[in-house]
Enzyme design. Sequence first.
Site, mmCIF file in Angstrom:
data_model
loop_
_atom_site.group_PDB
_atom_site.id
_atom_site.type_symbol
_atom_site.label_atom_id
_atom_site.label_comp_id
_atom_site.label_asym_id
_atom_site.label_seq_id
_atom_site.Cartn_x
_atom_site.Cartn_y
_atom_site.Cartn_z
ATOM 1 N N GLY A 43 0.773 -1.217 0.073
ATOM 2 C CA GLY A 43 -0.034 -0.089 0.016
ATOM 3 C C GLY A 43 0.890 1.216 0.053
ATOM 4 N N CYS A 58 2.990 5.641 -2.788
ATOM 5 C CA CYS A 58 3.800 5.423 -3.853
ATOM 6 C C CYS A 58 3.481 4.282 -4.876
ATOM 7 C CB CYS A 58 5.353 5.304 -3.513
ATOM 8 S SG CYS A 58 6.110 6.839 -2.924
ATOM 9 N N LYS A 110 -0.010 4.246 -6.812
ATOM 10 C CA LYS A 110 0.115 5.393 -7.575
ATOM 11 C C LYS A 110 0.863 5.245 -8.786
ATOM 12 C CE LYS A 110 2.290 9.194 -6.350
ATOM 13 N NZ LYS A 110 3.018 10.174 -7.261
HETATM 14 C C1 UDX Z 1 8.473 3.017 -1.658
HETATM 15 C C2 UDX Z 1 9.620 2.529 -2.274
HETATM 16 O O1 UDX Z 1 10.509 1.756 -1.295
HETATM 17 C C3 UDX Z 1 10.808 3.826 -2.196
HETATM 18 O O2 UDX Z 1 12.207 3.579 -2.953
HETATM 19 C C4 UDX Z 1 9.794 4.995 -3.003
HETATM 20 O O3 UDX Z 1 10.776 6.285 -2.965
HETATM 21 C C5 UDX Z 1 8.700 5.227 -2.606
HETATM 22 O O4 UDX Z 1 7.879 4.189 -2.518
HETATM 23 P P1 UDX Z 1 7.385 3.536 0.761
HETATM 24 O O5 UDX Z 1 6.151 3.304 0.025
HETATM 25 O O6 UDX Z 1 7.814 4.333 1.911
HETATM 26 O O7 UDX Z 1 8.708 3.417 -0.391
HETATM 27 O O8 UDX Z 1 7.483 1.933 1.246
HETATM 28 P P2 UDX Z 1 8.109 0.584 1.361
HETATM 29 O O9 UDX Z 1 8.833 0.058 2.493
HETATM 30 O O10 UDX Z 1 8.916 0.220 -0.265
HETATM 31 O O11 UDX Z 1 6.793 -0.508 1.415
HETATM 32 C C6 UDX Z 1 5.626 -0.185 0.550
HETATM 33 C C7 UDX Z 1 4.678 -1.428 0.907
HETATM 34 O O12 UDX Z 1 5.153 -2.728 0.436
HETATM 35 C C8 UDX Z 1 4.065 -1.565 2.235
HETATM 36 O O13 UDX Z 1 2.731 -1.338 2.163
HETATM 37 C C9 UDX Z 1 4.835 -2.729 2.822
HETATM 38 O O14 UDX Z 1 4.076 -3.187 3.928
HETATM 39 C C10 UDX Z 1 4.916 -3.580 1.458
HETATM 40 N N1 UDX Z 1 5.820 -4.663 1.467
HETATM 41 C C11 UDX Z 1 7.069 -4.253 1.494
HETATM 42 C C12 UDX Z 1 5.521 -5.733 1.329
HETATM 43 O O15 UDX Z 1 4.432 -6.200 1.552
HETATM 44 N N2 UDX Z 1 6.524 -6.709 1.463
HETATM 45 C C13 UDX Z 1 7.772 -6.493 1.564
HETATM 46 O O16 UDX Z 1 8.465 -7.366 1.218
HETATM 47 C C14 UDX Z 1 8.406 -5.257 1.205
#
Ligand code: UDX
Length: 439
Positions: free
Chosen positions: A259, A262, A265
């Site tokens: 979710g 970023c 979208k």
């Molecule tokens: C992301 C990108 O990592 C970053 O480089 C970019 O600039 C912005 O988008 P962010 O949205 O802050 O960053 O969070 P991120 O840690 O990437 O996690 C995104 C989503 O993926 C979260 O909902 C998280 O719970 C989920 N996720 C992440 C998983 O379900 N499994 C994983 O192994 C990693």
Amino acid sequence: MDLSIIGSGYVGLVSGACFAEVGHNVICVDNDQRKVDALQAGRIPIYEPGLEEVVQRNVAAGRLRFTNSIEDGVDHSEVVFIAVPTPPQADGSVDLSYIERVAREIAAVLKPEQYRVVVDKSTVPVKTGDKVYETIKRYGKKGAEFDVVSNPEFLREGCAVDDLMHPDRIVIGSKSDRALALMKKLYEPFMAPILVTDINSAELIKHAANSFLALKISYINAVSAICEASGADVEKVADGIGMDKRIGRNFLNAGLGYGGSCFPKDIAAFIAISEQLGVPFTLLKEVERINQSQRERFLKSLRNTLWILRDKKIAVWGLTFKGDTDDIRSSVSIELIKDLIAEGAHVTAYDPKGMDNVRSFKLIPEAKLVNSALEAAQGAEALIIATEWHEFAKVDLNQLKETLHSPLVFDGRNLLDPVTMHHLGFQYHSIGRPGATKS
Ligand code: UDX
């Protein structure tokens, strides 16, 4: 160096604070005067570990200040960053009206004798740099000297300060040597590898990187469904494939899906961009579909156990889109709670940092928000763990068992250990793990 950043949202504010931290003079510009006043006083509108200290330290040192005047920012900076929102439109394509307006506003205050580098830091579709250049040229005074550069940001919420201070790479898309030299000087203190590209490639790198990370998550989530059907353990599978250096273990954690502000979208935007360019990236539609199906599969498993959800008391731990943030944008947890409420369940929820945002945006007014994880679990017929907050992994499990009406836990983030849960007498469901049979 002297620089300004237009837009004090997540990316603009954290970037500004970190540029000041390495010794640059930074002016953060925002058109919300209340936000400007709060930031100048050292009050941060978001929860981001370590950010408040960096802002306060640099405001006090005189290296960081806030204003609502673009002219003030552009006048006193060699480099002007654009870090305004690029929200999605109904069809998934990106709304670039904030970028366009800022380009016109910069054009209006550029003085012919001052060379400026205008840097796009917002996530934008490929070819936006050309549009920004044309717009500033069209609306600027005759003889105004400037270059446009693309410099996407890769920070993650929850560890944004650390990501910015120690980036894996810095991408600079530029066709001007003069602009490039200034950009390299600006980033020198970060001692990170710099990749220089043309502007189009730099813009594309951001959408391609985020889509690839989302693809990794959907890949392991699809594998988790196969694990559930076959009795294999998705964590062991992720370890096994992640030990191959070509694949890597990061972003292979199965769960309720991705979710945040970023991934959803940016993937939709990349699909729309590819379609507009006549080369539809259909693989990404499957990434989206798998992401959606994780939540549906989880709900199905809840229904299989509780039978009918109407009038059931269900506790939910976690409202933010991931741990260590107060951000609830595109949070899978909120969507899940909406599904539960639509089926007539009574939801009691707790989140360490996200509850103020949930209250102020009134997203799930039917849910009862309480002040601790155990209070949420009080008398509940099932507990759902929806966000990977460390705090939840530390809850006293014996006390939890006493608190729940029935010892039924659905762990959507694989936060707890199935063997321990089984020994303690819980009926425990997680994502892609065989539960009690784990050895
Ligand atoms: C992301 C990108 O990592 C970053 O480089 C970019 O600039 C912005 O988008 P962010 O949205 O802050 O960053 O969070 P991120 O840690 O990437 O996690 C995104 C989503 O993926 C979260 O909902 C998280 O719970 C989920 N996720 C992440 C998983 O379900 N499994 C994983 O192994 C990693």
